[in-house]
Scaffold this motif. Structure first.
Motif, short mmCIF file in Angstrom:
data_model
loop_
_atom_site.label_atom_id
_atom_site.label_comp_id
_atom_site.label_asym_id
_atom_site.label_seq_id
_atom_site.Cartn_x
_atom_site.Cartn_y
_atom_site.Cartn_z
N SER A 139 -79.93 38.22 33.79
CA SER A 139 -80.44 39.27 34.67
C SER A 139 -81.95 39.17 34.92
N THR A 161 -68.67 35.52 43.15
CA THR A 161 -68.42 35.05 41.80
C THR A 161 -68.53 33.53 41.73
N ASP A 220 -78.09 35.29 37.04
CA ASP A 220 -77.02 36.13 36.51
C ASP A 220 -76.86 36.07 35.00
N SER A 228 -77.87 35.87 42.15
CA SER A 228 -77.46 36.98 43.02
C SER A 228 -78.69 37.54 43.72
N ALA A 268 -74.40 43.08 40.52
CA ALA A 268 -73.84 41.76 40.80
C ALA A 268 -73.76 41.65 42.31
#
Length: 216
Positions: free
Chosen positions: A123, A55, A120, A60, A51
């Motif tokens: 992935s 947030t 995110d 990312s 990560a």
């Protein structure tokens, strides 16, 4: 491999810190925005193991290790990465070669200079970005690219925002992006983030590009 020295300017240490080595090899593991890589380098990362953005942001950045760049330079992609990369997301061989050349010429950098852009929610690797010139210099050039299937969802904008943050806290005053005029989506990204056009030129490939700069 001994830990690379951290840059001692400003807020860099609050963005990156050394955690140690990958649990599968001897490559350094770092974290970004205080969110750890959980002990895996880029070649051994698995979905959900990283990560690298603040947030609340849907994308990312995953640093590319020297090993991964060496694979990419020969037009090969580590299996762990290819299995979750969108078509057209991985940096081409010439980009990896340029990154390795910069690494060799500049020596150890305070933070990674080449990254994959990761969505995110699943992935998936949707693109790549990084610094084309030495980080921490008065002006640094950036580059970015997103897979066609992932364009239009904010990946490039988010990646460029993070590169700008890294550049400015590393002591850079100006961030430069060179864009061919026909690349309308990329022009919109830099305009959205406040870049100003400052010039134009023929690049090393004899291609006409416009020059856009953002100052700290």
């Amino acid at each position: 491999m001994p830990a690379a020295p951290l840059h001692n300017k400003g807020k860099v240490s609050s963005l990156f810190a050394q955690l140690g080595n990958c649990v599968h090899c001897n490559f350094d593991v770092q974290y970004f925005f205080n969110q750890p890589l959980f002990g895996f380098c880029v070649s051994h990362a698995v979905p959900g193991s990283f990560a690298l953005g603040p947030t609340g942001v849907p994308f990312s950045l995953l640093p590319l290790s020297t090993l991964a760049l060496q694979w990419l330079e020969t037009s090969r992609v580590p299996e762990e990465l290819s299995s979750r990369a969108e078509s057209g997301a991985m940096p081409p061989a010439f980009v990896a070669a340029r990154a390795l050349k910069l690494e060799a010429e500049s020596g150890p950098q305070p933070v990674p200079t080449s990254y994959l852009i990761v969505r995110d929610e699943d992935s998936s690797i949707v693109g790549a970005c990084g610094f084309k010139t030495q980080l921490g210099a008065w002006r640094v050039e950036v580059g970015y690219g997103v897979a066609p299937s992932a364009q239009g969802h904010g990946a490039a904008t988010t990646a460029l925002k993070l590169l700008i943050e890294i550049a400015f806290v590393s002591g850079t005053v100006e961030v430069l992006a060179e864009i061919i005029p026909e690349n309308i989506p990329s022009l919109r990204v830099v305009q959205k983030l406040g870049f100003q056009q400052v010039g134009e030129r023929l690049d090393e490939d004899n291609e006409y590009v416009t020059q856009w700069v953002l100052r700290s």
